[in-house]
Design a protein around this motif. Structure first.
Motif, PDB file in Angstrom:
ATOM      1  N   TYR A  41      -5.548   6.160  -2.924  1.00 60.99           N
ATOM      2  CA  TYR A  41      -5.892   6.667  -1.719  1.00 60.99           C
ATOM      3  C   TYR A  41      -4.867   8.218  -1.931  1.00 60.99           C
ATOM      4  CZ  TYR A  41      -5.074   8.051   3.132  1.00 60.99           C
ATOM      5  OH  TYR A  41      -5.055   9.035   4.272  1.00 60.99           O
ATOM      6  N   TYR A  42      -4.027   8.053  -2.679  1.00 64.51           N
ATOM      7  CA  TYR A  42      -2.962   9.059  -3.034  1.00 64.51           C
ATOM      8  C   TYR A  42      -3.670  10.146  -3.990  1.00 64.51           C
ATOM      9  CZ  TYR A  42       0.204  12.678  -4.858  1.00 64.51           C
ATOM     10  OH  TYR A  42       0.875  13.777  -5.266  1.00 64.51           O
ATOM     11  N   CYS A  43      -4.335   9.675  -5.013  1.00 64.13           N
ATOM     12  CA  CYS A  43      -4.919  10.471  -6.026  1.00 64.13           C
ATOM     13  C   CYS A  43      -6.252  10.236  -6.570  1.00 64.13           C
ATOM     14  CB  CYS A  43      -3.765  10.291  -7.446  1.00 64.13           C
ATOM     15  SG  CYS A  43      -3.756   8.758  -8.126  1.00 64.13           S
ATOM     16  N   GLY A  44      -7.024   9.382  -5.983  1.00 67.03           N
ATOM     17  CA  GLY A  44      -8.208   9.210  -6.132  1.00 67.03           C
ATOM     18  C   GLY A  44      -8.590   8.739  -7.596  1.00 67.03           C
ATOM     19  N   LEU A  45      -9.218   9.278  -8.503  1.00 66.68           N
ATOM     20  CA  LEU A  45      -9.274   8.822  -9.674  1.00 66.68           C
ATOM     21  C   LEU A  45      -7.919   8.614 -10.667  1.00 66.68           C
ATOM     22  CD1 LEU A  45     -12.977  10.184 -10.824  1.00 66.68           C
ATOM     23  CD2 LEU A  45     -12.280   7.709 -10.102  1.00 66.68           C
ATOM     24  N   CYS A  46      -7.001   9.470 -10.252  1.00 71.67           N
ATOM     25  CA  CYS A  46      -5.803   9.573 -11.050  1.00 71.67           C
ATOM     26  C   CYS A  46      -6.025   9.825 -12.413  1.00 71.67           C
ATOM     27  CB  CYS A  46      -5.109   8.230 -10.657  1.00 71.67           C
ATOM     28  SG  CYS A  46      -4.660   7.961  -9.134  1.00 71.67           S
ATOM     29  N   ARG A  47      -6.824  10.719 -12.733  1.00 71.45           N
ATOM     30  CA  ARG A  47      -7.145  10.980 -14.267  1.00 71.45           C
ATOM     31  C   ARG A  47      -5.669  11.352 -14.842  1.00 71.45           C
ATOM     32  NH1 ARG A  47     -11.915  13.465 -12.303  1.00 71.45           N
ATOM     33  NH2 ARG A  47     -13.793  12.192 -13.071  1.00 71.45           N
ATOM     34  N   PHE A  94       0.661  -1.306  -0.118  1.00 70.02           N
ATOM     35  CA  PHE A  94      -0.053   0.100   0.143  1.00 70.02           C
ATOM     36  C   PHE A  94       0.931   1.121   0.091  1.00 70.02           C
ATOM     37  CE2 PHE A  94      -2.478   3.340   1.742  1.00 70.02           C
ATOM     38  CZ  PHE A  94      -3.704   3.290   1.365  1.00 70.02           C
ATOM     39  N   LEU A  95       1.718   1.347   0.948  1.00 71.31           N
ATOM     40  CA  LEU A  95       2.696   2.367   1.051  1.00 71.31           C
ATOM     41  C   LEU A  95       3.497   2.644  -0.164  1.00 71.31           C
ATOM     42  CD1 LEU A  95       3.443   4.571   3.279  1.00 71.31           C
ATOM     43  CD2 LEU A  95       5.442   3.187   3.580  1.00 71.31           C
ATOM     44  N   ALA A  96       3.859   1.567  -0.873  1.00 76.52           N
ATOM     45  CA  ALA A  96       4.528   1.715  -2.130  1.00 76.52           C
ATOM     46  C   ALA A  96       3.836   2.346  -3.340  1.00 76.52           C
ATOM     47  CB  ALA A  96       5.262   0.247  -2.907  1.00 76.52           C
ATOM     48  N   GLY A  97       2.632   1.800  -3.351  1.00 77.30           N
ATOM     49  CA  GLY A  97       1.505   2.391  -4.135  1.00 77.30           C
ATOM     50  C   GLY A  97       1.363   3.859  -3.982  1.00 77.30           C
ATOM     51  N   TYR A  98       1.176   4.115  -2.898  1.00 81.61           N
ATOM     52  CA  TYR A  98       1.071   5.808  -2.611  1.00 81.61           C
ATOM     53  C   TYR A  98       2.080   6.416  -2.825  1.00 81.61           C
ATOM     54  CZ  TYR A  98       0.397   9.556   0.805  1.00 81.61           C
ATOM     55  OH  TYR A  98       0.296  10.900   1.193  1.00 81.61           O
ATOM     56  N   THR A  99       3.286   5.924  -2.621  1.00 81.61           N
ATOM     57  CA  THR A  99       4.537   6.836  -2.910  1.00 81.61           C
ATOM     58  C   THR A  99       4.973   6.741  -4.518  1.00 81.61           C
ATOM     59  OG1 THR A  99       5.393   6.150  -0.775  1.00 81.61           O
ATOM     60  CG2 THR A  99       7.191   6.808  -2.411  1.00 81.61           C
ATOM     61  N   TYR A 130       1.050   8.600 -13.403  1.00 80.24           N
ATOM     62  CA  TYR A 130       0.823   7.455 -12.451  1.00 80.24           C
ATOM     63  C   TYR A 130       1.287   6.180 -12.862  1.00 80.24           C
ATOM     64  CZ  TYR A 130      -1.953  11.148 -10.719  1.00 80.24           C
ATOM     65  OH  TYR A 130      -2.317  12.515 -10.313  1.00 80.24           O
ATOM     66  N   HIS A 131       2.154   6.053 -13.831  1.00 81.47           N
ATOM     67  CA  HIS A 131       2.563   4.936 -14.568  1.00 81.47           C
ATOM     68  C   HIS A 131       3.251   3.868 -13.689  1.00 81.47           C
ATOM     69  CE1 HIS A 131       2.230   6.416 -19.148  1.00 81.47           C
ATOM     70  NE2 HIS A 131       1.205   6.862 -18.140  1.00 81.47           N
ATOM     71  N   ILE A 132       2.811   3.268 -12.961  1.00 84.69           N
ATOM     72  CA  ILE A 132       3.393   2.507 -11.939  1.00 84.69           C
ATOM     73  C   ILE A 132       2.892   0.831 -12.095  1.00 84.69           C
ATOM     74  CG2 ILE A 132       3.297   4.328 -10.136  1.00 84.69           C
ATOM     75  CD1 ILE A 132       1.197   3.076  -8.716  1.00 84.69           C
TER      76      ILE A 132
END
Length: 223
Positions: free
Chosen positions: A75-81, A36-41, A49-51
């Protein structure tokens, strides 16, 4: 047994069972919080958001970790458009068959980096051998991991690992009071941070999120 008045805390000693006056520092069995923390970071520091993640095929814990990784991004960016339309969404993942030769893991990372345009990778700990991580460090991608090899790979953002010192500090009062024979779980911490990739301000946000995860104020999974 010959010194019952003394309390012992075993650190990094494998195959030792807690009991009597011997307490044992547990190994890291947490997969969802680091993911989770890795995805957030990764979402915080990665263009568009190319992760993505590299996970072992058929591993239920790894699947849950990817779910947590994806939730960390949300959690960090919502919909991440994003601004550019691609034929797939992020985060991406690729599975490595259990019988695959570890020397060929690099090809799976290449599929994410070159074909699916993933810029930051989190590699599931079961696959994260030193040679593989070092190879990914030559691709130009950024890496978040749970154990950093030496020498440090290129693009290494940070390590999410058990905080042994904090675990000892937390357990010390009970040991002094003669209360032993328990298994001590290490809290997670961040280390090996590259400030060029994760600035002090962003690192503060990551630490605040980790503190909330450890306190149970954030769930890593969908309800």
């Amino acid at each position: 047994p010959t010194a019952p008045q003394a309390q012992f805390l075993a650190v990094n000693i494998p195959n030792l069972t807690a009991g009597g006056n011997v307490s044992v520092l547990a190994g890291d069995a947490q997969a969802d919080i680091p993911a989770f923390l890795a995805g957030y970071t990764a979402a915080m520091i990665t263009d568009e958001y190319h992760i993505g993640m590299v996970i072992p095929q058929g591993n239920a814990d790894a699947q849950r970790a990817f779910n947590a990784f994806s939730n960390g991004k949300t959690y960090y960016c919502g919909l991440c458009r994003t601004f550019y339309i691609l034929p797939y969404d992020f985060p991406q993942y690729i599975e490595v068959p259990p019988d695959e030769d570890p020397s060929r893991y690099g090809g799976y990372a290449n599929a994410l980096i070159n074909d699916r345009k993933v810029y930051t990778l989190f590699i599931y700990p079961d696959l994260a051998n030193a040679d593989f991580l070092s190879y990914v460090g030559t691709t130009g991608a950024m890496i978040i991991g749970t154990k950093m090899p030496e020498p440090r790979p290129g693009g290494w953002v940070m390590t999410i690992q058990p905080d042994t010192i904090k675990a000892i500090q937390t357990s010390w009062p009970n040991l002094i009071a003669g209360q032993g024979g328990v298994t001590v779980q290490s809290p997670l911490g961040i280390a090996d941070v590259d400030p060029a990739l994760l600035s002090l301000g962003k690192q503060r946000l990551v630490q605040e999120t980790l503190d909330a995860l450890l306190a149970g104020r954030i769930s890593t999974s969908n309800p």
